[in-house]
Design a protein around this motif. Structure first.
Motif, PDB file in Angstrom:
ATOM      1  N   UNK A  44     -47.233  11.577  21.300  1.00  0.00           N
ATOM      2  CA  UNK A  44     -46.860  11.456  22.721  1.00  0.00           C
ATOM      3  C   UNK A  44     -48.017  11.895  23.612  1.00  0.00           C
ATOM      4  N   UNK A  45     -48.612  13.008  23.262  1.00  0.00           N
ATOM      5  CA  UNK A  45     -49.651  13.564  24.134  1.00  0.00           C
ATOM      6  C   UNK A  45     -50.821  12.602  24.284  1.00  0.00           C
ATOM      7  N   UNK A  46     -51.194  11.954  23.209  1.00  0.00           N
ATOM      8  CA  UNK A  46     -52.324  11.021  23.274  1.00  0.00           C
ATOM      9  C   UNK A  46     -52.021   9.836  24.185  1.00  0.00           C
ATOM     10  N   UNK A  47     -50.820   9.293  24.076  1.00  0.00           N
ATOM     11  CA  UNK A  47     -50.484   8.144  24.921  1.00  0.00           C
ATOM     12  C   UNK A  47     -50.268   8.578  26.372  1.00  0.00           C
ATOM     13  N   UNK A  48     -49.720   9.768  26.583  1.00  0.00           N
ATOM     14  CA  UNK A  48     -49.569  10.276  27.957  1.00  0.00           C
ATOM     15  C   UNK A  48     -50.936  10.438  28.619  1.00  0.00           C
ATOM     16  N   UNK A  49     -51.865  11.026  27.872  1.00  0.00           N
ATOM     17  CA  UNK A  49     -53.206  11.251  28.423  1.00  0.00           C
ATOM     18  C   UNK A  49     -53.907   9.924  28.704  1.00  0.00           C
ATOM     19  N   UNK A  50     -53.786   8.992  27.762  1.00  0.00           N
ATOM     20  CA  UNK A  50     -54.437   7.692  27.950  1.00  0.00           C
ATOM     21  C   UNK A  50     -53.839   6.951  29.141  1.00  0.00           C
ATOM     22  N   UNK A  51     -52.514   6.964  29.263  1.00  0.00           N
ATOM     23  CA  UNK A  51     -51.856   6.263  30.375  1.00  0.00           C
ATOM     24  C   UNK A  51     -52.248   6.900  31.702  1.00  0.00           C
ATOM     25  N   UNK A  52     -52.356   8.216  31.717  1.00  0.00           N
ATOM     26  CA  UNK A  52     -52.796   8.902  32.946  1.00  0.00           C
ATOM     27  C   UNK A  52     -54.187   8.437  33.346  1.00  0.00           C
ATOM     28  N   UNK A  53     -55.073   8.304  32.379  1.00  0.00           N
ATOM     29  CA  UNK A  53     -56.446   7.874  32.695  1.00  0.00           C
ATOM     30  C   UNK A  53     -56.455   6.453  33.281  1.00  0.00           C
ATOM     31  N   UNK A  74     -48.358  11.109  39.490  1.00  0.00           N
ATOM     32  CA  UNK A  74     -47.888  10.697  38.163  1.00  0.00           C
ATOM     33  C   UNK A  74     -48.988  10.891  37.123  1.00  0.00           C
ATOM     34  N   UNK A  75     -50.206  10.571  37.490  1.00  0.00           N
ATOM     35  CA  UNK A  75     -51.320  10.781  36.573  1.00  0.00           C
ATOM     36  C   UNK A  75     -51.465  12.243  36.221  1.00  0.00           C
ATOM     37  N   UNK A  76     -51.373  13.120  37.250  1.00  0.00           N
ATOM     38  CA  UNK A  76     -51.468  14.557  37.003  1.00  0.00           C
ATOM     39  C   UNK A  76     -50.292  15.041  36.167  1.00  0.00           C
ATOM     40  N   UNK A  77     -49.105  14.512  36.465  1.00  0.00           N
ATOM     41  CA  UNK A  77     -47.888  14.877  35.728  1.00  0.00           C
ATOM     42  C   UNK A  77     -48.041  14.545  34.237  1.00  0.00           C
ATOM     43  N   UNK A  78     -48.583  13.359  33.936  1.00  0.00           N
ATOM     44  CA  UNK A  78     -48.719  12.944  32.534  1.00  0.00           C
ATOM     45  C   UNK A  78     -49.756  13.770  31.782  1.00  0.00           C
ATOM     46  N   UNK A  79     -50.821  14.203  32.488  1.00  0.00           N
ATOM     47  CA  UNK A  79     -51.808  15.062  31.798  1.00  0.00           C
ATOM     48  C   UNK A  79     -51.170  16.402  31.422  1.00  0.00           C
ATOM     49  N   UNK A  80     -50.303  16.910  32.292  1.00  0.00           N
ATOM     50  CA  UNK A  80     -49.639  18.171  31.988  1.00  0.00           C
ATOM     51  C   UNK A  80     -48.591  17.993  30.886  1.00  0.00           C
ATOM     52  N   UNK A  81     -47.913  16.849  30.909  1.00  0.00           N
ATOM     53  CA  UNK A  81     -46.952  16.568  29.834  1.00  0.00           C
ATOM     54  C   UNK A  81     -47.679  16.506  28.485  1.00  0.00           C
ATOM     55  N   UNK A  82     -48.892  15.985  28.511  1.00  0.00           N
ATOM     56  CA  UNK A  82     -49.670  15.905  27.273  1.00  0.00           C
ATOM     57  C   UNK A  82     -49.944  17.290  26.719  1.00  0.00           C
ATOM     58  N   UNK A  83     -50.323  18.226  27.600  1.00  0.00           N
ATOM     59  CA  UNK A  83     -50.577  19.607  27.155  1.00  0.00           C
ATOM     60  C   UNK A  83     -49.289  20.235  26.639  1.00  0.00           C
TER      61      UNK A  83
END
Length: 789
Positions: A569-578, A611-620
């Protein structure tokens, strides 16, 4: 069709037929008189002194125990080198190829010198410990092409072979089709290399090799797309007739006719074949020298018509004469190689042409012997299948096995003038062929075959079988390569299918775990951030990064798949945020992503940023949830992930700062690694961290990811100027519109492709240092360079 042209073509065939009839008459007389028996008996008695050795019982078992199967390419080459047999093995193999494919006489000092140089070069290549590429892998072929400056040609032919393979219909063998084309290309290149000489400039050598490869592909197509297709019963009777008429008209008139109305169900296949053969034919016409054009068409017509004469035979017809059985074989087996000489506009050389003419039937009879039971099952008429069926009804039939040895005797003493080395090589080949056949069929079946085909000469047969039983193995490199190539191609297809299945299966699993659930607590307001995040995650993403992590983590490191779900999940969240940040108006200002409107257009810029910031935090948060692993290991992973995120931000900042500015190639590589390669690296290194992999393995994976990332970005740049909007899911031409420096803008499309393939090779070479199965990553690289979206 012009009647005069047709008459000229028929007259040309009749002339060739007369020459073949004269040759066959000479051979049949020798069969009747059994002149080959005492001659070859003496030859074999001399030959055996170098091939039958007396071993002690202990040494016999130790030798057999240490010897690998001759089909095990790498191990067999190592064994030959270790035992000091590689030189002789290569010498007889290259000598044979010079006779068979190039029409050379081995008693020539010039030919011997050339063979020695080829052997030395090949031995050096095969035993080079620093050579990390498989000979017939894409990386291996590309590395070979680089040495002569024909990289673009090799890229072209690799893509062509891929297309041919994907269009081979059921009922035909796609791997054999590729092998035959590769073999013809190699043959044409060998002819060209021999003709060009040593004093040629590098530039001219490159031009000639480029043309030879394209000639080889163009001619090689005729084997799967004409000969094999017509043998495979894929076409209906009406289709077959129309297709053969089309080929015949082309060879007689020198122009490919329009396809017109097609009578059967194979219209899509025929359209592809017609287009591909037309392009190939036009290339040959445009680039061939006028003085050999007539010879090319005449030999091609003889080749095609002789094949047709053979193809229309019916095994149920018991009335074919010996001439009807053998003359078309003489014609097709010789003209197929004579075509190559006219194809490359080789100067007239009567001695070479004569040797090729007389030699051809030897190969054909050897191949027909090896394949007789497959041919029998398919109802094909060959001298062996016909003799098997009618020998007890037709006393006039020539025994093809006797004719085979007669051809050998004739070659050795009438064509090659009793040359010692020629005798050695051809008898090596003949005995080797029988040994292989016996091994494949089994002793019982082999003895039954010999009882029939060798019954007329029991004493001579005893001499031969004695050699088959007692002589040392006399294997040949071309056979090893053939088996190795077929094995590789078949393995490649199976691995490719497994890769696609894995991608689809794991992608579906990942899609099912990505949705972010809303809080169970009653909310006083809507939650647009979660809706926006799920909108972005639901797009048609490739999920390459978490898929790589799953494959490496579960399949290679043996991690529990449920335990690494948070990491996926974290990898896809981070990639989608980027991607969300990348698409913003302040950055790339993209309107579509993954086939849908970008997030800031569906919501607004502020929501997209949040949303981008939210997804980076979800990744962590997800990484911190890896509770089935040691806490120090998880902290190591989170620290590594944070560093990668920092670097990705730096890469994007570099990208933004570079707009409108010319970048050097090295600057562009560094930038795209930060933007793209780091994502691939993280996908490989994070499961390696959880598995506590050693540092050297991690470094090899980083090296792979670096080159994979650059290759991926170059392909993206190429697709941006050449891609299809409907396949890409995003607009093309955005790099030019945004005035971005790209690999295409710096190197041009041709240079960018070369650079992509260079990084492909470097990535594949890096995999050699990874002590795990890397089949998935190999096909991941193939996907990168071949994808259309």
């Amino acid at each position: 069709m012009n009647e005069e042209l047709r008459k000229n073509a028929d007259a040309c065939y009749r002339l060739a037929e007369q020459k073949a009839a004269h040759y066959f008459k000479s051979l049949s007389m020798q069969v009747m008189e059994k002149t080959y028996v005492p001659t070859l008996t003496n030859d074999i008695q001399s030959w055996k002194h170098n091939h039958i050795r007396h071993h002690s019982l202990l040494s016999f078992f130790s030798v057999r125990k240490g010897k690998p199967d001759f089909r095990e390419y790498h191990n067999y080459i190592k064994w030959l080198d270790h035992t000091g047999k590689l030189d002789n093995y290569l010498d007889r193999s290259i000598s044979y190829i010079f006779m068979r494919d190039l029409g050379k006489a081995l008693d020539s000092p010039v030919t011997q010198s050339r063979i020695r140089r080829v052997v030395d070069s090949l031995k050096s290549y095969l035993t080079d410990q620093g050579n990390k590429t498989e000979t017939f892998s894409k990386a291996g072929l590309y590395r070979m092409a680089q040495k002569d400056g024909v990289e673009s040609t090799m890229i072209w032919v690799i893509n062509k072979l891929k297309t041919v393979s994907s269009n081979i219909p059921k009922g035909m063998d796609a791997e054999q089709a590729q092998r035959k084309i590769i073999k013809i290309i190699a043959g044409v290149v060998m002819h060209e290399v021999e003709e060009m000489g040593e004093e040629i400039s590098p530039e001219e050598r490159t031009q000639k090799l480029d043309k030879a490869i394209r000639f080889g592909y163009s001619y090689g197509l005729t084997y799967p797309l004409i000969d094999d297709l017509l043998d495979a019963n894929v076409l209906s009777t009406k289709e077959e007739k129309q297709y053969t008429d089309l080929i015949r008209t082309t060879l007689i008139t020198g122009s490919v006719p329009e396809l017109g109305e097609w009578p059967g169900n194979n219209i899509d296949l025929i359209r592809y074949i017609h287009s591909e053969l037309r392009d190939a034919f036009e290339y040959i016409k445009v680039h061939q020298q006028q003085e050999t054009m007539k010879s090319f068409f005449e030999r091609s017509y003889v080749f095609f018509h002789s094949q047709e004469e053979d193809r229309k035979k019916d095994l149920s017809n018991g009335n074919y004469t010996n001439e009807e059985l053998y003359i078309p074989i003489i014609l097709k087996s010789s003209s197929s190689r004579l075509i190559v000489r006219s194809l490359i506009s080789a100067p007239e050389d009567e001695s070479i042409d004569e040797r090729i003419f007389y030699y051809g039937i030897y190969n054909q009879l050897a191949d027909d012997f090896a394949d007789m039971f497959d041919d029998m099952e398919e109802g094909a008429v060959t001298p062996y299948t016909y003799y098997l069926k009618y020998h007890d009804k037709r006393s006039d039939l020539i025994n093809p096995f006797e004719l085979y040895w007669t051809v050998i005797s004739n070659l050795l003493h009438n064509v090659y003038q009793s040359d010692t080395k020629t005798c050695e090589v051809i008898l090596d080949r003949a005995i080797n062929g029988l040994k292989r056949f016996k091994e494949r069929m089994g002793t019982k079946k082999y003895n039954e075959v010999m009882e029939l085909f060798a019954s007329g000469n029991p004493k001579f047969n005893h001499v031969i079988q004695n050699m088959v039983r007692k002589a040392d193995d006399v294997d040949f490199f071309d056979k090893l390569l053939r088996d190795h190539m077929i094995t590789n191609l078949k393995n490649e297809r199976k691995e490719r299918e497994d890769f696609s299945e894995t991608i689809e299966t794991v992608r579906n699993q990942i899609n099912n775990i990505l949705t972010i659930r809303k809080s169970d607590k009653v909310s006083l307001t809507k939650e647009p951030i979660i809706d926006a995040a799920n909108y972005s995650l639901e797009g048609d993403g490739k999920r390459l990064r978490p898929i790589m992590t799953w494959v490496m983590g579960v399949n290679e490191y043996g991690l529990d798949q449920s335990a690494i779900v948070p990491l996926l999940r974290s990898l896809e969240y981070m990639h989608t945020a980027s991607l969300i940040f990348d698409d913003l108006p302040s950055q790339d200002n993209a309107s579509t992503r993954r086939g849908r409107a970008t997030l800031h257009q569906v919501y607004n810029i502020a929501i997209a940023e949040l949303t981008g910031l939210f997804l980076t935090q979800k990744a962590v948060e997800e990484q911190a949830s890896l509770d089935q692993f040691d806490s120090k290991t998880v902290l190591h992973l989170i620290r590594y992930s944070a560093q990668m995120t920092e670097n990705m931000c730096r890469g994007q900042a570099m990208d933004l700062d570079s707009k409108g500015k010319p970048l050097t190639l090295e600057q562009l590589k560094m930038m795209c690694f930060y933007k793209t390669g780091i994502g691939f690296e993280a996908s490989l290194i994070m499961p390696a961290i959880l598995a506590c992999a050693n540092e050297s393995e991690i470094e090899a994976l980083k090296k792979f990811a670096y080159h994979a990332g650059i290759a991926f970005q170059i392909k993206d740049d190429l697709l941006d100027v050449e891609g299809d909007l409907t396949l890409l899911g995003k607009p093309i031409g955005k790099d030019a519109e945004n005035d971005n420096s790209t690999f295409v803008s710096i190197l041009g499309a041709v240079g960018a492709r070369k650079e992509m393939w260079e990084h492909y090779c470097l990535a594949m070479e890096a995999l050699q240092e990874v002590p795990h199965t890397t089949t998935f990553l190999k096909h991941f690289m193939n996907y990168i360079v071949n994808r259309d979206h």
